[in-house]
Design a protein around this motif. Structure first.
Motif, PDB file in Angstrom:
ATOM      1  N   SER A  81      48.568  14.697 -55.382  1.00  0.00           N
ATOM      2  CA  SER A  81      47.586  13.620 -55.157  1.00  0.00           C
ATOM      3  C   SER A  81      47.609  13.268 -53.669  1.00  0.00           C
ATOM      4  CB  SER A  81      47.939  12.372 -55.985  1.00  0.00           C
ATOM      5  OG  SER A  81      49.154  11.816 -55.514  1.00  0.00           O
ATOM      6  N   GLY A  82      46.632  12.467 -53.262  1.00  0.00           N
ATOM      7  CA  GLY A  82      46.648  11.979 -51.882  1.00  0.00           C
ATOM      8  C   GLY A  82      47.844  11.089 -51.633  1.00  0.00           C
ATOM      9  N   MET A  83      48.206  10.267 -52.638  1.00  0.00           N
ATOM     10  CA  MET A  83      49.367   9.396 -52.476  1.00  0.00           C
ATOM     11  C   MET A  83      50.642  10.219 -52.272  1.00  0.00           C
ATOM     12  SD  MET A  83      47.997   6.600 -52.326  1.00  0.00           S
ATOM     13  CE  MET A  83      49.515   6.215 -51.541  1.00  0.00           C
ATOM     14  N   TYR A 106      44.170   2.072 -46.837  1.00  0.00           N
ATOM     15  CA  TYR A 106      43.823   2.185 -48.263  1.00  0.00           C
ATOM     16  C   TYR A 106      44.860   1.439 -49.124  1.00  0.00           C
ATOM     17  CZ  TYR A 106      43.657   4.404 -52.852  1.00  0.00           C
ATOM     18  OH  TYR A 106      43.642   4.633 -54.203  1.00  0.00           O
ATOM     19  N   THR A 109      47.931   3.239 -50.352  1.00  0.00           N
ATOM     20  CA  THR A 109      48.877   3.521 -49.265  1.00  0.00           C
ATOM     21  C   THR A 109      49.675   2.268 -48.945  1.00  0.00           C
ATOM     22  OG1 THR A 109      47.336   5.157 -48.379  1.00  0.00           O
ATOM     23  CG2 THR A 109      49.054   4.381 -46.885  1.00  0.00           C
ATOM     24  N   GLU A 149      44.529   5.553 -40.082  1.00  0.00           N
ATOM     25  CA  GLU A 149      43.511   5.896 -41.094  1.00  0.00           C
ATOM     26  C   GLU A 149      42.162   5.510 -40.495  1.00  0.00           C
ATOM     27  OE1 GLU A 149      44.298   4.596 -45.273  1.00  0.00           O
ATOM     28  OE2 GLU A 149      42.233   3.850 -45.135  1.00  0.00           O
ATOM     29  N   ASN A 153      39.663   2.840 -45.377  1.00  0.00           N
ATOM     30  CA  ASN A 153      39.096   2.607 -46.709  1.00  0.00           C
ATOM     31  C   ASN A 153      39.566   1.244 -47.223  1.00  0.00           C
ATOM     32  OD1 ASN A 153      38.188   2.679 -49.331  1.00  0.00           O
ATOM     33  ND2 ASN A 153      39.578   4.296 -50.006  1.00  0.00           N
ATOM     34  N   ASP A 178      45.240   9.930 -41.598  1.00  0.00           N
ATOM     35  CA  ASP A 178      44.566  10.144 -42.876  1.00  0.00           C
ATOM     36  C   ASP A 178      43.100  10.454 -42.560  1.00  0.00           C
ATOM     37  OD1 ASP A 178      43.252   9.908 -45.339  1.00  0.00           O
ATOM     38  OD2 ASP A 178      44.740   8.491 -46.094  1.00  0.00           O
ATOM     39  N   THR A 180      40.828  11.633 -44.706  1.00  0.00           N
ATOM     40  CA  THR A 180      40.116  11.787 -45.979  1.00  0.00           C
ATOM     41  C   THR A 180      38.620  11.545 -45.826  1.00  0.00           C
ATOM     42  OG1 THR A 180      42.055  11.127 -47.249  1.00  0.00           O
ATOM     43  CG2 THR A 180      39.935  10.829 -48.327  1.00  0.00           C
ATOM     44  N   PHE A 181      38.256  10.515 -45.067  1.00  0.00           N
ATOM     45  CA  PHE A 181      36.855  10.090 -45.086  1.00  0.00           C
ATOM     46  C   PHE A 181      35.933  10.953 -44.233  1.00  0.00           C
ATOM     47  CE2 PHE A 181      36.250   5.616 -46.957  1.00  0.00           C
ATOM     48  CZ  PHE A 181      36.909   6.025 -48.102  1.00  0.00           C
ATOM     49  N   SER A 200      43.397  12.939 -49.022  1.00  0.00           N
ATOM     50  CA  SER A 200      43.193  12.908 -50.451  1.00  0.00           C
ATOM     51  C   SER A 200      42.118  13.976 -50.659  1.00  0.00           C
ATOM     52  CB  SER A 200      42.715  11.523 -50.899  1.00  0.00           C
ATOM     53  OG  SER A 200      42.256  11.613 -52.235  1.00  0.00           O
ATOM     54  N   THR A 202      41.140  14.988 -53.253  1.00  0.00           N
ATOM     55  CA  THR A 202      40.370  14.437 -54.372  1.00  0.00           C
ATOM     56  C   THR A 202      38.934  14.116 -53.944  1.00  0.00           C
ATOM     57  OG1 THR A 202      42.434  13.335 -55.004  1.00  0.00           O
ATOM     58  CG2 THR A 202      40.436  12.560 -56.079  1.00  0.00           C
ATOM     59  N   LYS A 203      38.764  13.757 -52.659  1.00  0.00           N
ATOM     60  CA  LYS A 203      37.472  13.246 -52.192  1.00  0.00           C
ATOM     61  C   LYS A 203      36.589  14.372 -51.650  1.00  0.00           C
ATOM     62  CE  LYS A 203      39.106   9.299 -53.397  1.00  0.00           C
ATOM     63  NZ  LYS A 203      40.497   9.233 -53.023  1.00  0.00           N
ATOM     64  N   ILE A 212      42.487  15.664 -58.857  1.00  0.00           N
ATOM     65  CA  ILE A 212      43.270  14.713 -58.047  1.00  0.00           C
ATOM     66  C   ILE A 212      44.279  15.563 -57.290  1.00  0.00           C
ATOM     67  CG2 ILE A 212      44.960  12.817 -58.071  1.00  0.00           C
ATOM     68  CD1 ILE A 212      42.366  11.749 -59.041  1.00  0.00           C
ATOM     69  N   SER A 213      44.228  15.526 -55.969  1.00  0.00           N
ATOM     70  CA  SER A 213      45.137  16.363 -55.174  1.00  0.00           C
ATOM     71  C   SER A 213      45.178  15.860 -53.729  1.00  0.00           C
ATOM     72  CB  SER A 213      44.651  17.815 -55.226  1.00  0.00           C
ATOM     73  OG  SER A 213      45.651  18.683 -54.754  1.00  0.00           O
TER      74      SER A 213
HETATM   75  C1  LIG Z   1      41.918   7.094 -47.383  1.00  0.00           C
HETATM   76  C2  LIG Z   1      42.660   7.450 -48.641  1.00  0.00           C
HETATM   77  N1  LIG Z   1      43.911   7.941 -48.547  1.00  0.00           N
HETATM   78  C3  LIG Z   1      44.624   8.257 -49.648  1.00  0.00           C
HETATM   79  C4  LIG Z   1      44.105   8.075 -50.918  1.00  0.00           C
HETATM   80  C5  LIG Z   1      44.930   8.433 -52.124  1.00  0.00           C
HETATM   81  O1  LIG Z   1      44.446   9.615 -52.701  1.00  0.00           O
HETATM   82  P1  LIG Z   1      44.587   9.989 -54.266  1.00  0.00           P
HETATM   83  O2  LIG Z   1      43.701   9.063 -55.036  1.00  0.00           O
HETATM   84  O3  LIG Z   1      44.147  11.420 -54.308  1.00  0.00           O
HETATM   85  O4  LIG Z   1      46.034   9.828 -54.621  1.00  0.00           O
HETATM   86  C6  LIG Z   1      42.802   7.573 -51.052  1.00  0.00           C
HETATM   87  C7  LIG Z   1      42.215   7.360 -52.401  1.00  0.00           C
HETATM   88  O5  LIG Z   1      41.186   6.748 -52.574  1.00  0.00           O
HETATM   89  C8  LIG Z   1      42.065   7.245 -49.882  1.00  0.00           C
HETATM   90  O6  LIG Z   1      40.826   6.749 -49.961  1.00  0.00           O
END
Ligand SMILES: Cc1ncc(COP(=O)(O)O)c(C=O)c1O
Length: 273
Positions: A81-83, A106, A109, A149, A153, A178, A180-181, A200, A202-203, A212-213
């Motif tokens: 997961s991202g976490m 987030y 986090t 980040e 988020n 991070d 992700t976005f 993440s 996942t996004k 979920i990864s």
């Molecule tokens: C910026 C950011 N980092 C980390 C995460 C955590 O990712 P995950 O939901 O895949 O565990 C999220 C999830 O929304 C996120 O938006």
């Protein structure tokens, strides 16, 4: 010597084609999905490239190579997961290390960092990273890790990765962003001075709401190996099928990001009017 000059591979091509037609067993164009947990040794005491799926998996590794190439890193680790990607970096720190994180990161986090701090595994400082002068004053105790980040988020605050990285590294900290976005399509933190990129996946990287990864990409090859080792030690590894789906999702990353930018702009213009 060949007269031909090397053709630079564009990131769009990496996303669309990394690993395509590389199957040597049957010539499959789409990279096969390897689900096997264990691998046969060619000989009694001769290990092959893979022996056990927690240590390494061809499908996961192919996705890691593609993401590392897109981010300009030396290697990547895929997490469940991202976490787990954030935690892979945190739980590798010596106990009591100072971690500096954005005050608006987030929520998941934030919960992870506060929980680890409550267990006295790290000391945590949450700072507004939008003001470089103010940020500089928070580096007095030489944090081990600065987490960035951007955009954040959910507030979508944007901070200066290059400026923050330069200050943090001068104070002896490692810098993780991070991403992700924006994804590597719109932002490459390693080129701006970061040591690690987190996702993440996942996004946007997977992009189909069916996985979920997460991922950690390291700029340095030794660090990439150390992270892979740590993922094996803790078992924080992504599943092969999730990796296969994410690699398939990655094929259309650039096209999806372009469409999403167009949609976002249309909505913003409509609302501002
Ligand atoms: C910026 C950011 N980092 C980390 C995460 C955590 O990712 P995950 O939901 O895949 O565990 C999220 C999830 O929304 C996120 O938006």
């Amino acid at each position: 010597m060949s007269e031909r000059t090397a053709i630079e591979v564009q990131p769009e091509t990496i996303a669309a084609a990394h690993g395509v037609a590389s199957d040597t067993a049957f010539g499959a164009v789409v990279p096969p999905l390897y689900l096997s947990s264990t691998y046969r040794f060619p000989d009694f005491d001769t290990p092959g490239a893979y022996d056990y799926g927690r240590v390494g998996n061809p499908t996961r590794d192919m996705l890691g190579e593609a993401i590392a190439r897109l981010e300009g890193g030396a290697g990547a680790v895929l997490t469940p997961s991202g976490m787990a990607a954030v935690d892979l970096l945190i739980n590798r720190l010596p106990v009591g290390s100072a971690v500096l994180a954005p005050h608006d990161c987030y929520g998941g986090t934030m919960r992870l960092l506060k929980t680890r701090a409550a267990l006295q595994q790290i000391t945590l400082r949450l700072v507004d990273q939008s003001d470089l002068d103010a940020f500089k004053t928070t580096l007095w105790d030489h944090p081990a890790l600065v987490l960035i980040e951007t955009p954040s988020n959910p507030l979508m605050r944007v901070v200066d990765i290059a400026g923050l990285s330069a200050l943090a590294k001068a104070a002896g900290a490692r810098v993780a962003v991070d991403n992700t976005f924006l994804s590597p399509v719109l932002q490459q933190p390693l080129a701006l001075g970061a040591d690690y990129v987190l996702h993440s996946t996942t996004k946007f990287l997977n992009g189909h709401s069916d996985v979920i990864s997460g991922a950690v990409i390291a700029a340095d090859a030794g660090e990439a190996r150390a992270l892979k080792h740590w993922a094996n030690v803790t078992g924080a590894i992504a599943a092969p099928f999730d990796s296969w789906l994410t690699l398939r999702g990655l094929r259309t990353l650039f096209a999806r990001m372009a469409g999403q930018e167009r949609n976002a702009m249309a909505i913003a213009e409509r609302l501002s009017g």
